[in-house]
Each structure stands twice: as C-alpha cells, then as structure tokens.
Design a protein around this motif. Structure first.
Motif, PDB file in Angstrom:
ATOM      1  N   ASP A 140      47.245  45.808  38.616  1.00 17.76           N
ATOM      2  CA  ASP A 140      46.085  44.937  38.422  1.00 17.76           C
ATOM      3  C   ASP A 140      45.083  45.066  39.563  1.00 17.76           C
ATOM      4  O   ASP A 140      44.530  44.083  40.017  1.00 17.76           O
ATOM      5  N   CYS A 141      44.838  46.303  40.011  1.00 11.23           N
ATOM      6  CA  CYS A 141      43.958  46.515  41.157  1.00 11.23           C
ATOM      7  C   CYS A 141      42.824  47.486  40.815  1.00 11.23           C
ATOM      8  O   CYS A 141      42.982  48.379  39.994  1.00 11.23           O
ATOM      9  N   ARG A 177      49.208  41.560  46.152  1.00 10.33           N
ATOM     10  CA  ARG A 177      49.079  40.454  45.198  1.00 10.33           C
ATOM     11  C   ARG A 177      49.204  39.099  45.895  1.00 10.33           C
ATOM     12  O   ARG A 177      48.472  38.158  45.580  1.00 10.33           O
ATOM     13  N   ILE A 179      42.275  42.889  41.066  1.00 16.94           N
ATOM     14  CA  ILE A 179      42.190  42.655  42.501  1.00 16.94           C
ATOM     15  C   ILE A 179      41.419  43.824  43.106  1.00 16.94           C
ATOM     16  O   ILE A 179      41.855  44.977  43.002  1.00 16.94           O
TER      17      ILE A 179
END
Length: 152
Positions: free
Chosen positions: A30-31, A121, A7
């Motif tokens: 997850d960035c 998210r 992301i």
C-alpha cells in the motif's frame, strides 16, 4: 486501493539497487514510493512529494543522512515527518546519533523487508514524528542485525 489510500514514501539511498529494491517491494503493497540518491535530492523530493514517511540512509555522497534529518526537523513543514533511518552504520553510537538528529526509527541493514514494511505502516499511521522512549532507543542501539527471510 486508490492513490489517496497509498502511503507516500520517499527513499533516499546512494545505492541505486537498494532504492530500486525498496521501491519495487513497497510498491507491491500500500505504498507509493519515490526514490532518490543524494541528500539534496532527498530534501527536494520531500518538498515536492510531501511523503507520509521518509526512509533515509546515512552515507550519502553530498550531505549525510544525519544532516538531512536535522534540516527536516528544523523546517515547519517537515518537523513532524516520520523519518526511518535505514543504515549499514550499526554501532550503538551511530544509532544514538540518529535518534539525536531526529529519527523516528533507526533500522539496521540488513533488514527483513517485511519488518521494514511493518515499520513504514506503523509510523505512517501515527501521522507524525514520535521518537521512541530512551529505553527503546537503547534497545535499538544494542540490537544487532540478524539474518532474515527477505533481507536487504
């Protein structure tokens, strides 16, 4: 996880420590974070990085976050960008102004970092700006920040 799965997040805050903390924390998950310190730099970073989510402070040294939000909502390329305002301005009036300017979410400092990650998210998964209902906006305006596990 490959770079395509991450992301992309632009963080705009005038406090370098806040930008560093948020970037380091989000980068663990997850960035792919990119941080800047002014409203103008934020507008430029959004154009350059084309993020999935913008985390935006309101109190900036040049143009305030509300104006950044308004400008992004007026541009065809960014009108649907999810914008999470993260601010120490916590009055009900400030929250209402944030949503009126086009915030997707308005979160108050101090914020639990896990809550922030969850919101990033969630709004990234929408892939577009979707304002909360009036009832949800009112609940955000009425809610006071609380002590948290990993506060910012």
């Amino acid at each position: 996880m490959t770079g395509r799965d991450k992301i992309k997040v632009v963080i705009v805050d005038d406090e370098p420590e806040t930008v560093s903390l948020l970037a380091a924390f989000l980068g663990l998950f997850d960035c792919e974070p990119h941080g800047v310190y002014t409203g103008q730099a934020g507008l430029k970073a959004v154009a350059e990085h084309r993020p999935d989510v913008l985390i935006l402070d309101l109190m900036l040294p040049d143009i305030d976050g509300l104006e950044v939000c308004r400008q992004l909502r007026q541009q065809p390329d960014t009108h649907s960008l999810p914008i999470v305002i993260l601010s120490a301005r916590t009055s009900p009036e400030d929250v209402k102004l944030g949503y009126a300017a086009g915030a997707t979410r308005y979160l108050k400092k101090p914020i639990d970092l896990d809550t922030l990650l969850e919101e990033v998210r969630r709004v990234a998964a929408l892939k577009r700006h979707q304002a909360p209902s009036e009832a949800e906006q009112q609940a955000d305006a009425d809610h006071q920040p609380h002590k948290t596990r990993r506060p910012l």
